[in-house]
Motif scaffolding. Sequence first.
Motif, PDB file in Angstrom:
ATOM      1  N   GLU A   1      36.707 -13.623  17.965  1.00  0.00           N
ATOM      2  CA  GLU A   1      36.897 -13.045  19.292  1.00  0.00           C
ATOM      3  C   GLU A   1      35.650 -13.272  20.143  1.00  0.00           C
ATOM      4  N   ASN A   2      35.865 -13.654  21.385  1.00  0.00           N
ATOM      5  CA  ASN A   2      34.755 -13.877  22.303  1.00  0.00           C
ATOM      6  C   ASN A   2      34.402 -12.548  22.978  1.00  0.00           C
ATOM      7  N   ILE A   3      33.279 -11.947  22.572  1.00  0.00           N
ATOM      8  CA  ILE A   3      32.863 -10.664  23.110  1.00  0.00           C
ATOM      9  C   ILE A   3      31.877 -10.909  24.241  1.00  0.00           C
ATOM     10  N   GLU A   4      32.262 -10.551  25.460  1.00  0.00           N
ATOM     11  CA  GLU A   4      31.422 -10.815  26.616  1.00  0.00           C
ATOM     12  C   GLU A   4      30.222  -9.877  26.678  1.00  0.00           C
ATOM     13  N   SER A   5      30.418  -8.627  26.311  1.00  0.00           N
ATOM     14  CA  SER A   5      29.321  -7.678  26.345  1.00  0.00           C
ATOM     15  C   SER A   5      29.615  -6.550  25.374  1.00  0.00           C
ATOM     16  N   ASN A   6      28.578  -5.798  25.060  1.00  0.00           N
ATOM     17  CA  ASN A   6      28.716  -4.698  24.123  1.00  0.00           C
ATOM     18  C   ASN A   6      28.127  -3.447  24.763  1.00  0.00           C
ATOM     19  N   PRO A   7      28.966  -2.452  25.100  1.00  0.00           N
ATOM     20  CA  PRO A   7      28.456  -1.247  25.757  1.00  0.00           C
ATOM     21  C   PRO A   7      27.354  -0.569  24.962  1.00  0.00           C
ATOM     22  N   PHE A   8      27.437  -0.624  23.638  1.00  0.00           N
ATOM     23  CA  PHE A   8      26.407  -0.011  22.807  1.00  0.00           C
ATOM     24  C   PHE A   8      25.047  -0.647  23.081  1.00  0.00           C
ATOM     25  N   VAL A   9      25.042  -1.977  23.188  1.00  0.00           N
ATOM     26  CA  VAL A   9      23.794  -2.691  23.474  1.00  0.00           C
ATOM     27  C   VAL A   9      23.332  -2.402  24.892  1.00  0.00           C
ATOM     28  N   ASP A  10      24.266  -2.430  25.842  1.00  0.00           N
ATOM     29  CA  ASP A  10      23.924  -2.187  27.245  1.00  0.00           C
ATOM     30  C   ASP A  10      23.200  -0.849  27.411  1.00  0.00           C
ATOM     31  N   VAL A  11      23.749   0.190  26.811  1.00  0.00           N
ATOM     32  CA  VAL A  11      23.171   1.525  26.952  1.00  0.00           C
ATOM     33  C   VAL A  11      21.879   1.644  26.153  1.00  0.00           C
TER      34      VAL A  11
END
Length: 205
Positions: free
Chosen positions: A3-13
């Motif tokens: 799966e192509n994951i564009e972003s990860n909210p966990f990382v962002d926060v």
Amino acid sequence: MAENIESNPFVDVSVFLFFEDISDKQGVEGFTNYMVGQAESLAKSVPEEEYETWDDFANAVSNGESVFSSFESIRQISKYGFVTNICPFSKAIREYIKRIGNFNPVHMEATDHYNHTIQPSAAHSACMMHQTYRKEVAKRIKIAGKPLQYAQIGAKAYTGDIALPPESWKKVLLEKAGISETQGFMEMRENSCLYLLYVEERNPR
């Protein structure tokens, strides 16, 4: 197929919380210096570029083919005037607010520190990293043998607040960009950043 994951909210926060942790240990100055240092290191890791003409460079930036536009979509509005419509940090900022709530006040404290000690151009702590990256990447780009120059004109925070340089600076920068104050105001209503990219033109003797 992965799966192509564009972003990860966990990382962002987590990134923003990490900066806040640095502030707890090293103060606002440490927070500011760390963000600026990270942006400088990132910029130094990108390839150097050379363009034969200004139009070659401007087209590459607008088409997302230059290292200068690696992290953002850029539009040219005049020969030397450019805008970024959506801040590349906007998604991370939304994720933080959604999951944590209002930003820790230290982010604005660091922004104020940056504006008073480095340059008065940041509207949010993310601007410190973003604008430093632009400044350092510009040093890695040459057009007709001349180094690219960058100057921030306006930056808009997620709150809608806009950071502008002192009036005397703003007048000079807008004139260099070839846009009026009215156009600059309109551009900041629609975009997150307004800035100047140019090369020094030598006057013939």
